[in-house]
Design an enzyme around this catalytic site. Structure first.
Site, PDB file in Angstrom:
ATOM      1  N   CYS A 116       1.146  -1.162   0.150  1.00  0.00           N
ATOM      2  CA  CYS A 116      -0.367  -0.156   0.214  1.00  0.00           C
ATOM      3  C   CYS A 116       1.145   1.174   0.098  1.00  0.00           C
ATOM      4  CB  CYS A 116      -1.018   0.124   1.618  1.00  0.00           C
ATOM      5  SG  CYS A 116      -1.917   1.888   1.779  1.00  0.00           S
ATOM      6  N   HIS A 162      -9.117  -3.815  -2.454  1.00  0.00           N
ATOM      7  CA  HIS A 162      -7.992  -2.537  -1.686  1.00  0.00           C
ATOM      8  C   HIS A 162      -8.465  -0.869  -1.003  1.00  0.00           C
ATOM      9  CE1 HIS A 162      -4.091  -2.269   0.076  1.00  0.00           C
ATOM     10  NE2 HIS A 162      -4.395  -1.115  -0.505  1.00  0.00           N
ATOM     11  N   GLU A 163      -8.668  -0.450  -2.422  1.00  0.00           N
ATOM     12  CA  GLU A 163      -9.060   1.041  -2.876  1.00  0.00           C
ATOM     13  C   GLU A 163     -10.834   0.982  -2.273  1.00  0.00           C
ATOM     14  OE1 GLU A 163      -6.302   2.399  -3.373  1.00  0.00           O
ATOM     15  OE2 GLU A 163      -5.397   0.633  -4.423  1.00  0.00           O
ATOM     16  N   HIS A 218     -10.118   1.473   1.548  1.00  0.00           N
ATOM     17  CA  HIS A 218      -9.309   2.800   2.616  1.00  0.00           C
ATOM     18  C   HIS A 218     -10.710   3.855   1.806  1.00  0.00           C
ATOM     19  CE1 HIS A 218      -5.385   2.241   1.900  1.00  0.00           C
ATOM     20  NE2 HIS A 218      -5.423   1.994   1.355  1.00  0.00           N
TER      21      HIS A 218
HETATM   22 ZN    ZN Z   1      -3.885   1.051   0.084  1.00  0.00          ZN
END
Ligand code: ZN
Length: 199
Positions: free
Chosen positions: A101, A143-144, A147
């Site tokens: 990341c 993953h995004e 966030h």
């Molecule tokens: Zn990340």
């Protein structure tokens, strides 16, 4: 266009849930362009808005270098711009793979995630899209979107592995890491670096 500093663990904005975009404005288009440039400069394959300190529900994903290499194609695969994205289906089948990341320089770990997802999002023309994706693209999108929900990938690794990663996470938290792209660490006044471009 501008390269923005990438906020590192544990800036509070990285724990915030993103706010939906209501209108496509010139400011938003400029911001998305800056996100693309920032991701590209950092050799990243995905970036969420809160990683550059912004609360909007926007993320960008770009696997073009990997895909173009695989296909040996000269046709550039465009980056994917995700406005107000949401995952509408997850497969039961999961897989493990190592993730990194841009907000957690030096740290990588194995994460278990659903293999396939169905994702809905808007583009910069406010057209809605529904895609079914798998493999790396599915993983990067998950993953995004994590966030945008204020979640780090290490929150999905086992308690044991997380404990093992603690010293590394602590160094990131204290701003004691470097990267080949500009960082913004809330804990260190000297953490913003602008070294040569890595290629
Ligand atoms: Zn990340």
């Amino acid at each position: 266009m501008a390269i923005l500093p990438i906020y590192t663990y544990d800036h509070p904005v990285l724990k915030q849930v993103a706010k939906p975009v209501e209108n496509i404005t010139d400011d938003l288009i400029q911001f998305v362009n800056a996100m693309l440039e920032t991701m590209n400069n950092a050799d990243g394959i995905g970036l969420a808005a809160n990683q550059v300190g912004d609360e909007r529900a926007v993320a960008v994903v770009d696997l073009s270098e990997l895909e173009d290499e695989k296909k040996k194609s000269k046709i550039k695969t465009p980056p994917i711009i995700l406005i107000n994205p949401r995952i509408t289906l997850f497969s039961e089948e999961t897989s493990d793979s190592e993730e990194g990341c841009l907000s957690l320089p030096t740290y990588r770990d194995s994460v278990n995630r659903p293999e396939k997802i169905q994702i809905q999002f808007f583009d910069l023309q406010m057209h809605e899209h529904t895609l079914e994706v798998e493999g790396l693209l599915s993983r990067v999108m998950q993953h995004e979107l994590d966030h945008l929900q204020g979640k780090y990938f290490f929150e999905r690794v086992s308690a044991v592995r997380r404990a093992m990663a603690h010293p590394k996470l602590r160094r990131i938290q204290l701003g004691q890491v470097e990267a080949d792209y500009p960082l913004f660490s809330p804990k260190s006044l000297t953490s913003s670096r602008f070294p040569k471009k890595r290629k």
